[in-house]
Design an enzyme around this catalytic site. Structure first.
Site, mmCIF file in Angstrom:
data_model
loop_
_atom_site.group_PDB
_atom_site.id
_atom_site.type_symbol
_atom_site.label_atom_id
_atom_site.label_comp_id
_atom_site.label_asym_id
_atom_site.label_seq_id
_atom_site.Cartn_x
_atom_site.Cartn_y
_atom_site.Cartn_z
ATOM 1 N N ASP A 4 -4.863 -6.399 -7.536
ATOM 2 C CA ASP A 4 -5.038 -5.500 -6.105
ATOM 3 C C ASP A 4 -5.283 -4.339 -6.609
ATOM 4 O OD1 ASP A 4 -5.229 -5.249 -3.553
ATOM 5 O OD2 ASP A 4 -3.342 -6.007 -2.956
ATOM 6 N N HIS A 46 1.000 -1.227 0.010
ATOM 7 C CA HIS A 46 0.045 -0.055 0.059
ATOM 8 C C HIS A 46 0.725 1.239 -0.130
ATOM 9 C CE1 HIS A 46 -2.819 -2.949 1.612
ATOM 10 N NE2 HIS A 46 -4.065 -2.150 1.163
#
Length: 385
Positions: free
Chosen positions: A307, A234
Site C-alpha cells: 500500500d 492512512h
C-alpha cells in the site's frame, strides 16, 4: 540400458540448460544495471519526477500535479528510472490529455511503464468522479454486495475496465477484497462487498473477471485484510487482533479465491496482527505474512505491491531509509508511493551494494515484474512477424 539412461539424462540436462540460457526475460535482466533494476520496483506519482517539488508537494492530492513529460523530467528520470506510475486526479485535466500523458509515461524507457489507478467504483474512483469526464458511476461495492448480483458485478468490472483501457491504464487497484467484519472500521466499510467472506470472495472475483475481459488487470487489496480494524492506516498505527485461525476463516478467504483465479497483483495492508506475529510489525514489512504465509503456504506466484508507503502507519514509525528496505527483505516486489522517492531509491541501491539486500532478492522481483510486462506489452518483440 545404462547407456540409454545416461543419454536421456544428458539430453534432459542440455534441454534445461538451453531453455535457461534462452529465457528472454532472464537474459534481459542480466544486462540491466542495478539502478535500472531497482527502478522497476517502484510505483510512484509522476510528480515525484519533478525535482523542484518537495515531498509534501508531491504527496498533496490536490496541487502541483505533473500532467506532461518535460525535458527536465526526462533528465531526472535518467538517474532515477522509476518503472511504474500511479495517477491521481491532479495528474489528469481532460480525456485528451490523459491519453497523451499515458502514452508518454509508457514510453519513458525501452521497458514500458505499468500505469496504475484507484478505480474501485463508488467513492474511490479517480476518473468516474473527475469533473472533466462523463463516465458511468457506480455506488459503493457494499450495495452491490447487498444485492448479490453476480452479473452486475461482472458488468461493473467490464465497464470500469473498458474506460481504463481506452485511456491507456494497465492495472486497477481493485477489487477491494477486505471483508467488512467490523462496523467501527473508518476506512473500508462500504468499499467492501460484504461482511460474509465467501460472498466477498465471489463478487470480487466477478469484478476481477470483468476487468480482465477489457485487458485491465486487477490488484486485490489489502492483504491479509483491513476489514477488522478500528483505525485508519492512512493516519497512524493500525492493528487487527484476530488470530491466524480467525484470519483463515474470514479475511484470507477472498485472497485464496484470488490466487485460485491467478491474481497477478496483491496489495499489502499496513496493519499489524500482534496475535499472529507477537509484535507490532505491519504486514507490509512482515516476512511472516509476505513470504511465509502468502508466498510459501498460500502458493502465490504473482506480484506483491505495498500500500502507499507515505501513509502514516509506515511513515510515522519508519524512516525513509529503512521502510523500503524492510519491505523488500520481507518479500515485497513493488514499493508504492514512498514519501521521498529519491531518498528511498538511493537507500535501496546502497543496501544492495552493501549486501544488506542480496541482488538475487532484487532480481527475483524484477523477474516477476518483467515477466508480467512481457506478457502485457511484449516489449521484447517476441514472435512478431
Amino acid at each position: 540400458m545404462r547407456k540409454f539412461s545416461f543419454l536421456l539424462l544428458l539430453s534432459a540436462y542440455i534441454c534445461l540448460s538451453f531453455s535457461a540460457v534462452k529465457d528472454p526475460v532472464s537474459l534481459y535482466i542480466s544486462k540491466m544495471s542495478l539502478r535500472e533494476k531497482v527502478g522497476q520496483l517502484y510505483v510512484i506519482r509522476p510528480d515525484a519526477l519533478n525535482k523542484k517539488l518537495t515531498s509534501e508537494e508531491v504527496n498533496n492530492h490536490n496541487n502541483n500535479g505533473v500532467t506532461e513529460i518535460t525535458s527536465d523530467i526526462k533528465k531526472f528520470y535518467e538517474k532515477y528510472p522509476a518503472g511504474n506510475f500511479v495517477l491521481f486526479g491532479k495528474n489528469i485535466t481532460d480525456p485528451n490529455q490523459l491519453q497523451i500523458f499515458s502514452d508518454e509515461l509508457h514510453n519513458l524507457s525501452q521497458i514500458p511503464s505499468l500505469l496504475f489507478i484507484d478505480e474501485e467504483g463508488g467513492s474511490v474512483s479517480r476518473l468516474a468522479n473527475h469533473e472533466a469526464f462523463v463516465l458511468p458511476r457506480f455506488r459503493n461495492m457494499k450495495e452491490l454486495g447487498d444485492r448479490g448480483d453476480e452479473l452486475q458485478a461482472l458488468r461493473v468490472g467490464q465497464t470500469i475496465g473498458s474506460y481504463l483501457n481506452f485511456y491507456g491504464l494497465d492495472v486497477d487497484f481493485a477489487p477491494v477484497c477486505d471483508v467488512n467484519s467490523n462496523p467501527e472500521n473508518p476506512i473500508i466499510g462500504p468499499r467492501a462487498f460484504s461482511s460474509n467472506p465467501s460472498h466477498a470472495a465471489f463478487l470480487s472475483m466477478k469484478v476481477l473477471q470483468g476487468l480482465r475481459d477489457e485487458n485491465i488487470e486487477g490488484c486485490l487489496k489489502h492483504f491479509p485484510g483491513h476489514g477488522d480494524t478500528r483505525t485508519d492506516s492512512h493516519k497512524g498505527y493500525t492493528e487487527c487482533l484476530k488470530t491466524l485461525e480467525e484470519l483463515r476463516n474470514c479475511e484470507l478467504v477472498p485472497f485464496i479465491a484470488g490466487i485460485e483465479n491467478d491474481a497477478q497483483f496483491i496489495m499489502t495492508a499496513h496493519v499489524a496482527y500482534p496475535n499472529v506475529t507477537k509484535d507490532n510489525t505491519p504486514a507490509t514489512l512482515s516476512t511472516y505474512f509476505i513470504t511465509d504465509l502468502l508466498r510459501n503456504e498460500m502458493g502465490y506466484k504473482g506480484i506483491i505491491i505495498t500500500d502507499a508507503m507515505n501513509m502514516d502507519a509506515i511513515a510515522k514509525y519508519y524512516s525513509e531509509d529503512t521502510a523500503a528496505i524492510l519491505a523488500i527483505q520481507a518479500g515485497v516486489d513493488m514499493i508504492l508511493m514512498p514519501n521521498d522517492f529519491q531518498k528511498s531509491f538511493d537507500s535501496v541501491v546502497k543496501a544492495v551494494k552493501s549486501k544488506k539486500i542480496k541482488e538475487k532478492r532484487i532480481d527475483e522481483s524484477v523477474y516477476r515484474i518483467l515477466q508480467y510486462k512481457q506478457k502485457h506489452f511484449n516489449f521484447l518483440n517476441l514472435n512478431r512477424e
